[in-house]
Design a protein around this motif. Structure first.
Motif, mmCIF file in Angstrom:
data_model
loop_
_atom_site.group_PDB
_atom_site.id
_atom_site.type_symbol
_atom_site.label_atom_id
_atom_site.label_comp_id
_atom_site.label_asym_id
_atom_site.label_seq_id
_atom_site.Cartn_x
_atom_site.Cartn_y
_atom_site.Cartn_z
ATOM 1 N N HIS A 293 15.743 52.925 9.109
ATOM 2 C CA HIS A 293 15.931 54.304 8.558
ATOM 3 C C HIS A 293 17.440 54.482 8.774
ATOM 4 N N GLN A 294 17.671 54.550 9.977
ATOM 5 C CA GLN A 294 19.162 54.995 10.269
ATOM 6 C C GLN A 294 20.262 54.120 9.638
ATOM 7 N N ILE A 295 20.012 52.792 9.537
ATOM 8 C CA ILE A 295 20.958 52.058 8.889
ATOM 9 C C ILE A 295 21.069 52.114 7.723
ATOM 10 N N GLY A 296 19.880 52.337 6.818
ATOM 11 C CA GLY A 296 20.172 53.097 5.515
ATOM 12 C C GLY A 296 20.219 51.819 4.420
ATOM 13 N N HIS A 297 20.093 50.720 4.706
ATOM 14 C CA HIS A 297 20.285 49.717 3.627
ATOM 15 C C HIS A 297 19.049 49.266 3.131
ATOM 16 N N LYS A 298 18.814 48.995 1.958
ATOM 17 C CA LYS A 298 17.778 48.216 1.492
ATOM 18 C C LYS A 298 17.720 46.761 1.503
ATOM 19 N N LEU A 299 17.294 46.364 2.738
ATOM 20 C CA LEU A 299 17.492 45.018 2.876
ATOM 21 C C LEU A 299 16.063 44.217 3.156
ATOM 22 N N PRO A 300 15.879 42.872 2.597
ATOM 23 C CA PRO A 300 14.890 42.402 2.790
ATOM 24 C C PRO A 300 14.331 42.011 4.029
ATOM 25 N N TYR A 301 13.821 43.188 4.807
ATOM 26 C CA TYR A 301 13.209 42.945 6.136
ATOM 27 C C TYR A 301 11.936 42.420 6.243
ATOM 28 N N PRO A 302 11.464 41.596 7.253
ATOM 29 C CA PRO A 302 10.287 41.246 7.514
ATOM 30 C C PRO A 302 9.194 42.405 7.751
ATOM 31 N N GLU A 303 7.910 42.437 7.464
ATOM 32 C CA GLU A 303 7.139 43.507 7.495
ATOM 33 C C GLU A 303 6.782 43.696 9.065
ATOM 34 N N GLY A 304 6.816 44.929 9.466
ATOM 35 C CA GLY A 304 6.583 45.211 10.822
ATOM 36 C C GLY A 304 7.628 44.809 12.137
ATOM 37 N N ILE A 305 8.684 45.083 11.901
ATOM 38 C CA ILE A 305 9.629 44.618 13.165
ATOM 39 C C ILE A 305 9.240 45.559 14.326
ATOM 40 N N LYS A 306 9.389 44.768 15.288
ATOM 41 C CA LYS A 306 8.881 45.160 16.616
ATOM 42 C C LYS A 306 9.944 45.019 17.470
ATOM 43 N N ILE A 307 10.218 45.716 18.575
ATOM 44 C CA ILE A 307 11.230 45.812 19.503
ATOM 45 C C ILE A 307 10.618 45.477 20.795
ATOM 46 N N ALA A 308 11.232 44.429 21.700
ATOM 47 C CA ALA A 308 10.571 44.165 22.996
ATOM 48 C C ALA A 308 11.773 44.384 23.977
ATOM 49 N N GLN A 309 11.518 45.151 24.908
ATOM 50 C CA GLN A 309 12.506 45.359 25.988
ATOM 51 C C GLN A 309 11.834 44.661 27.178
ATOM 52 N N LEU A 310 12.362 43.339 27.521
ATOM 53 C CA LEU A 310 11.701 42.591 28.702
ATOM 54 C C LEU A 310 12.305 42.964 29.680
ATOM 55 N N HIS A 311 11.125 43.010 30.738
ATOM 56 C CA HIS A 311 11.332 43.308 32.396
ATOM 57 C C HIS A 311 11.473 41.993 32.970
ATOM 58 N N ASN A 312 12.217 42.328 34.117
ATOM 59 C CA ASN A 312 12.329 41.307 35.289
ATOM 60 C C ASN A 312 12.869 40.003 34.619
ATOM 61 N N ILE A 313 13.723 39.913 34.057
ATOM 62 C CA ILE A 313 14.732 38.822 33.159
ATOM 63 C C ILE A 313 15.861 38.576 33.735
ATOM 64 N N ASP A 314 16.406 37.550 33.681
ATOM 65 C CA ASP A 314 17.712 37.037 34.457
ATOM 66 C C ASP A 314 18.660 37.879 33.504
ATOM 67 N N PRO A 315 19.630 38.416 34.542
ATOM 68 C CA PRO A 315 20.797 39.435 33.855
ATOM 69 C C PRO A 315 21.562 38.593 32.840
ATOM 70 N N ILE A 316 21.588 37.330 32.984
ATOM 71 C CA ILE A 316 22.359 36.668 31.977
ATOM 72 C C ILE A 316 21.932 36.779 30.729
ATOM 73 N N PHE A 317 20.523 36.913 30.621
ATOM 74 C CA PHE A 317 19.817 37.385 29.087
ATOM 75 C C PHE A 317 20.499 38.389 28.450
ATOM 76 N N LYS A 318 20.870 38.234 27.395
ATOM 77 C CA LYS A 318 21.317 39.485 26.606
ATOM 78 C C LYS A 318 20.294 39.753 25.364
ATOM 79 N N GLY A 319 19.748 38.818 24.781
ATOM 80 C CA GLY A 319 18.908 39.141 23.655
ATOM 81 C C GLY A 319 18.723 38.275 22.402
ATOM 82 N N PHE A 320 17.759 38.291 21.648
ATOM 83 C CA PHE A 320 17.930 37.664 20.353
ATOM 84 C C PHE A 320 16.737 38.268 19.249
ATOM 85 N N SER A 321 17.088 37.968 18.190
ATOM 86 C CA SER A 321 16.169 38.544 16.902
ATOM 87 C C SER A 321 15.235 37.057 16.709
ATOM 88 N N SER A 322 14.205 37.239 16.199
ATOM 89 C CA SER A 322 13.468 36.160 15.903
ATOM 90 C C SER A 322 12.285 36.448 14.835
#
Length: 240
Positions: free
Chosen positions: A65-94
């Motif tokens: 909603h904040q981004i405000g563009h009508k894009l073809p997002y997949p249904e039900g996007i979830k965000i996972a903030q992973l604990h106890n992960i190697d500090p070199i890991f930044k992130g990815f979408s999938s």
């Protein structure tokens, strides 16, 4: 046991079910860590839900909603903030089980993590139009800049005669926008609010929190002496 990968190869498709990484963050080491994590998830070596010890899981509808563009997002996007992960890991979408997922390192700096979450969320709405990862990352970043760093707000923090910014103010600016200070500078340069020389000078600043509360937002109508005091007089002794 994870399948052995060819050296320097970063596969994006992990199963015929359509589970795949959309966009990696970080350098090669972070991407390898992301691939190992995702492959383990797909193979059932670990599970992401229910939320708890492994990760904090939330929905991304507020970000969309904040981004405000009508894009073809997949249904039900979830965000996972992973604990106890190697500090070199930044992130990815999938895409995982036909849903959009954003994975980030819960231990990363809060403004960096916020920026990454927004960027990766947008990538899920753009990936069908941008097959090239570099183009996808660049377009995603541009939409995030437009949403989080509007011209008027960015301009209010800079003047063409400023050559130095104290560390406490860099920290305040980053916290105001909730993105890393270098991203604010990149946006300011892109909008031609600051010069190449200012950009190079400001990029050397290390944001540092200050114990003193102060008025943050700077407007062009404000008193120039007050601005100079905030930029420099209060910065004496705090480092740049």
């Amino acid at each position: 046991m994870a399948r052995k990968q060819i050296k320097n190869q970063l596969p994006l498709d992990f199963s015929v079910r359509g589970n795949r990484i959309i966009l990696h963050l970080g350098q090669m080491e972070s991407q390898r860590a992301a691939n190992e994590l995702f492959e383990g998830l797909v193979d059932g070596d670990w599970i992401i839900e229910p939320t708890g010890e492994v990760a904090d899981v939330s929905y991304a509808q507020d970000i969309v909603h904040q981004i405000g563009h009508k894009l073809p997002y997949p249904e039900g996007i979830k965000i996972a903030q992973l604990h106890n992960i190697d500090p070199i890991f930044k992130g990815f979408s999938s895409m995982y089980h036909q849903k959009g997922w954003v994975f980030v390192n819960a231990a990363s700096e809060i403004n960096e993590r916020n920026y990454h979450i927004h960027l990766l969320t947008v990538s899920l709405g753009l990936h069908s139009s941008y097959a090239n990862p570099v183009s996808l990352a660049n377009r995603s970043e541009q939409l995030i800049f437009d949403a989080l760093l509007p011209y008027k707000d960015v301009e209010s923090f800079f003047r063409d005669d400023i050559s130095k910014i104290p560390g406490f103010l860099a920290s305040d600016i980053a916290n105001f926008f909730k993105v890393p200070f270098p991203m604010v500078l990149k946006r300011a340069l892109q909008l031609r609010i600051i010069s190449d020389e200012q950009y190079r000078n400001f990029m050397t600043v290390k944001p540092a929190s200050s114990a003193k509360p102060r008025e943050l937002f700077i407007s062009k109508e404000g008193n120039i002496d007050d601005l100079e005091a905030q930029l420099f007089a209060e910065g004496l002794g705090e480092g740049e």
